[in-house]
Enzyme design. Sequence first.
Site, short mmCIF file in Angstrom:
data_model
loop_
_atom_site.label_atom_id
_atom_site.label_comp_id
_atom_site.label_asym_id
_atom_site.label_seq_id
_atom_site.Cartn_x
_atom_site.Cartn_y
_atom_site.Cartn_z
N SER A 1 12.26 35.34 -45.80
CA SER A 1 10.94 35.07 -46.74
C SER A 1 11.16 35.04 -48.17
O SER A 1 11.98 34.17 -48.63
CB SER A 1 9.88 36.41 -46.20
OG SER A 1 8.74 36.25 -46.59
N ASP B 1 6.26 31.14 -36.91
CA ASP B 1 6.54 31.70 -38.29
C ASP B 1 5.55 30.84 -39.30
O ASP B 1 5.00 29.79 -39.13
CB ASP B 1 8.04 31.06 -38.94
CG ASP B 1 8.28 31.78 -40.23
OD1 ASP B 1 7.61 32.58 -40.73
OD2 ASP B 1 9.37 30.97 -40.85
N HIS C 1 7.18 35.10 -38.20
CA HIS C 1 7.58 35.81 -39.27
C HIS C 1 8.04 37.39 -39.02
O HIS C 1 9.05 37.78 -39.64
CB HIS C 1 6.82 35.78 -40.21
CG HIS C 1 7.22 35.93 -41.76
ND1 HIS C 1 8.07 34.91 -42.30
CD2 HIS C 1 7.14 36.81 -42.70
CE1 HIS C 1 8.33 34.96 -43.38
NE2 HIS C 1 7.85 36.25 -43.85
#
Length: 576
Positions: free
Chosen positions: A122, A247, A282
């Site tokens: 991230s 994601d 994610h």
Amino acid sequence: MTSPYEPLIEPGRLKLDIPVPMRDGVNLSADIWLPDSSQGDGPWPVLLLRTIYDNQEARYMGWTRQFTARGYAVVAQDCRGRGDSGGEWEPYVCEYEDGFDTHEWIGEQEWCDGNIGTFGLSYPGFTQTLPAALRSKYLKAVAPIASQQDNYGHHRVDGVIHHSVALTFLNMLGHSMQSESLKHFDQMEFFKGLPIDTAMEVITPTHPYYKGVVEHEQYDDWWDSYSLRNKYGDMAVPSLFITGWFDSLSHENFKLFNGWSKNARTEDARKKTKLIVGPWSHQVSPWGRVPMGDNGEYQDRTFGKDGLWDIIDMHTHWYDQQLKGIDTGIDDEPPVKLFVMGANEWRYEHEWPLARTEWMKFYLHSNGDAAENAGWLSTSEPSFGAESDKYSYDPADPVPSWGAQYQSFDLCGPRDRTEIEQRADVLTFTTESLTTDIEVTGPISATIWASSDALDTDFTAALIDVEPAIGDMPEKAIILCEGIVRARFRNGTDNPELMTPGETYEFAIDMWDTSNLFKQGHKIRLEISSSNFPRYNRNLNSGNEIATDTEITIANQTIFHDSENPSHITLPVIPR
């Protein structure tokens, strides 16, 4: 500062809160983890984590212990203005020079053998790619997980605000939520706050970064100041991009892979760059905060043990080759490795989209009853004068985000949309049960012709794999990917234009990407609606400025699917 891991480390092998000087005199704090005596006295290759969250985050400390056991020194650094580091954090922008200065400092330390790689997901993924453009001689490779090309494709998606992501991003950093506020915090009510430009102020003054996200509808210098769009030609090291089909940054990773592998400065960087895409999100993934089940169980679908992957092996397969010169075979592997859902198997590919793709249009049909789950999809073009479908979109009661690439701990991924599809404002168009397997791998898009009695509105689309009922188990409608278009941006974000009520327009909806085997007996379904909240900010339909709007207006929508308005979804079908 102390570390809970300190008693487990040999004396002298852990150095805490070491100041790393930046060019402007600010010191950034770094913890240095050296391999134990079983790995010799060094120097060693170094793996660098630069983070805004916590440089002793348990997840990364677990990785660090395993990296050092495999002969890597690890530097975990707080970004500027975060944790123990000095200076003021300017989101994303400050990572460019700070990252390079950190590379240069590490490379000159006696415990570094002159080879640096990076890791993290991230935001820590972006701290890897952006400073790579400055080409420190010590940086030899990067491995960003769930990163982005820029935030115009992340915090805004085709001009629409990635609402829950933008708000949650700043709140989770502690900029806006103090412990007392948390006691009375209702996240969903927070997301509903209007106007959105001051939505944070129920808790804290609006953060400058969020203010910028809301104000800059078009891609302009504010977004470009830290974008990689124009920096691929500066990249001289290979990258291993890692993401998942669910994601919230998956779409960005395809841009990164294509930009890097086609335009990097050196042939070595272009040829060695890789992309791995698994059945992950994610948060639920080999790197996520929520683990998958032992058999790859994930929300409403199971991917089998092949859907699991050891994140340390993933990194060392890459870095043993790039930093230690050990032939792991990765340089000889095709550049793309995809997990084909449904088939639940990994496969190598050479490009994205796949060169052998057969682009097939599946057209929308109904007798005006798609809101009753009676619409159908087929490869046959619609007839002249075919009936249209109508529904009303009320921003006070939006379609809830449920599955796909929604960035959430428990609502993301392959969720069953059966209950969502019972809503009167959700149209469904479904094929007959498939008589043979159909693999869909690649970018997904929908093209619809629609009108509204509002000046502005949104249209959404979702691709669904309908699994047949088995025994006592009912049919399931598993979402794969989805997209949204804002009517005022139908001609691009640089050319906003409100609608004329009642006039018919063509809308293109980018639904992102997937790889899924629709098995024999399954059905392919397309959902059409006008909201996906709180993943995306609600269009209030008034035509007012989005940032300051509080005027909720119900929009009455018409979706056309006749020979003059052949609404369809385009699927990238892969011959098997």
